[in-house]
Design a protein around this motif. Structure first.
Motif, short mmCIF file in Angstrom:
data_model
loop_
_atom_site.label_atom_id
_atom_site.label_comp_id
_atom_site.label_asym_id
_atom_site.label_seq_id
_atom_site.Cartn_x
_atom_site.Cartn_y
_atom_site.Cartn_z
N MET A 129 -0.77 15.33 7.45
CA MET A 129 0.18 14.86 8.43
C MET A 129 -0.09 13.40 8.80
N THR A 130 -1.38 13.07 8.96
CA THR A 130 -1.74 11.69 9.27
C THR A 130 -1.34 10.75 8.14
N GLY A 131 -1.52 11.21 6.93
CA GLY A 131 -1.15 10.41 5.76
C GLY A 131 0.33 10.08 5.75
N TYR A 132 1.14 11.02 6.15
CA TYR A 132 2.59 10.81 6.20
C TYR A 132 2.93 9.71 7.19
N PHE A 133 2.32 9.75 8.38
CA PHE A 133 2.60 8.74 9.38
C PHE A 133 2.11 7.36 8.96
N ILE A 134 0.97 7.31 8.32
CA ILE A 134 0.47 6.03 7.82
C ILE A 134 1.43 5.47 6.77
N ALA A 135 1.86 6.32 5.88
CA ALA A 135 2.79 5.89 4.84
C ALA A 135 4.10 5.42 5.46
N ARG A 136 4.57 6.11 6.45
CA ARG A 136 5.84 5.78 7.09
C ARG A 136 5.75 4.49 7.89
N ILE A 137 4.67 4.31 8.61
CA ILE A 137 4.54 3.17 9.52
C ILE A 137 4.05 1.91 8.80
N VAL A 138 3.14 2.06 7.88
CA VAL A 138 2.51 0.89 7.26
C VAL A 138 3.02 0.63 5.85
N LEU A 139 2.95 1.61 5.02
CA LEU A 139 3.22 1.38 3.60
C LEU A 139 4.69 1.13 3.29
N LYS A 140 5.59 1.78 3.96
CA LYS A 140 7.01 1.58 3.68
C LYS A 140 7.44 0.14 3.97
N PRO A 141 7.11 -0.41 5.15
CA PRO A 141 7.47 -1.82 5.38
C PRO A 141 6.78 -2.77 4.41
N LEU A 142 5.55 -2.48 4.05
CA LEU A 142 4.85 -3.34 3.10
C LEU A 142 5.48 -3.28 1.72
N SER A 143 5.93 -2.12 1.31
CA SER A 143 6.57 -2.03 0.00
C SER A 143 7.90 -2.78 0.00
N GLY A 144 8.61 -2.76 1.12
CA GLY A 144 9.84 -3.55 1.22
C GLY A 144 9.57 -5.03 1.14
N LEU A 145 8.49 -5.46 1.77
CA LEU A 145 8.10 -6.86 1.71
C LEU A 145 7.71 -7.25 0.29
N LEU A 146 6.98 -6.39 -0.37
CA LEU A 146 6.58 -6.66 -1.75
C LEU A 146 7.79 -6.75 -2.69
N GLU A 147 8.76 -5.88 -2.50
CA GLU A 147 9.99 -5.94 -3.31
C GLU A 147 10.71 -7.26 -3.09
N ALA A 148 10.74 -7.72 -1.86
CA ALA A 148 11.41 -8.99 -1.56
C ALA A 148 10.67 -10.16 -2.21
N VAL A 149 9.35 -10.10 -2.23
CA VAL A 149 8.57 -11.16 -2.88
C VAL A 149 8.95 -11.24 -4.35
N TYR A 150 9.02 -10.11 -5.01
CA TYR A 150 9.39 -10.10 -6.43
C TYR A 150 10.83 -10.53 -6.63
N SER A 151 11.72 -10.22 -5.69
CA SER A 151 13.12 -10.57 -5.87
C SER A 151 13.36 -12.06 -5.75
N ILE A 152 12.52 -12.78 -5.00
CA ILE A 152 12.67 -14.23 -4.90
C ILE A 152 12.51 -14.87 -6.26
N ASP A 153 11.59 -14.36 -7.04
CA ASP A 153 11.33 -14.91 -8.36
C ASP A 153 12.48 -14.61 -9.32
N GLN A 154 13.24 -13.58 -9.05
CA GLN A 154 14.28 -13.13 -9.96
C GLN A 154 15.65 -13.73 -9.68
N LYS A 155 15.89 -14.16 -8.44
CA LYS A 155 17.23 -14.64 -8.11
C LYS A 155 17.15 -16.00 -7.43
N GLU A 156 18.25 -16.70 -7.48
CA GLU A 156 18.34 -17.97 -6.80
C GLU A 156 18.67 -17.69 -5.34
N GLY A 157 17.99 -18.32 -4.46
CA GLY A 157 18.24 -18.12 -3.05
C GLY A 157 17.06 -17.49 -2.36
#
Length: 82
Positions: free
Chosen positions: A1-29
């Motif tokens: 249960m604790t793992g779920y909350f950690i994943a929800r609170i910490v890892l999900k926003p970090l994965s979104g940030l990481l995806e955005a970092v990679y997308s900057i390299d792929q697109k103009e803007g």
């Protein structure tokens, strides 16, 4: 249960940030990520959005300078041909 909350609170926003970092390299803007929290992750997201905007502006400035240089080069070649 604790793992779920950690994943929800910490890892999900970090994965979104990481995806955005990679997308900057792929697109103009820039890549904008919605800031959904006031925690350190939110501060990191705001900093990323600011950096992304500066990268976009730098790319636009560079493209404008390239166009100016290409125009100057054409004018120089025309002048030399005369």
């Amino acid at each position: 249960m604790t793992g779920y909350f950690i994943a929800r609170i910490v890892l999900k926003p970090l994965s979104g940030l990481l995806e955005a970092v990679y997308s900057i390299d792929q697109k103009e803007g820039s890549a904008e990520i919605p800031v959904t929290t006031d925690t350190e992750i939110g501060v990191l997201t705001e900093a990323f959005n600011e950096m992304s905007g500066r990268v976009r502006q730098a790319r636009e400035d560079l493209e404008n300078k390239i166009q100016e240089l290409e125009k100057a080069y054409v004018e120089l070649k025309e002048t030399q041909a005369r």
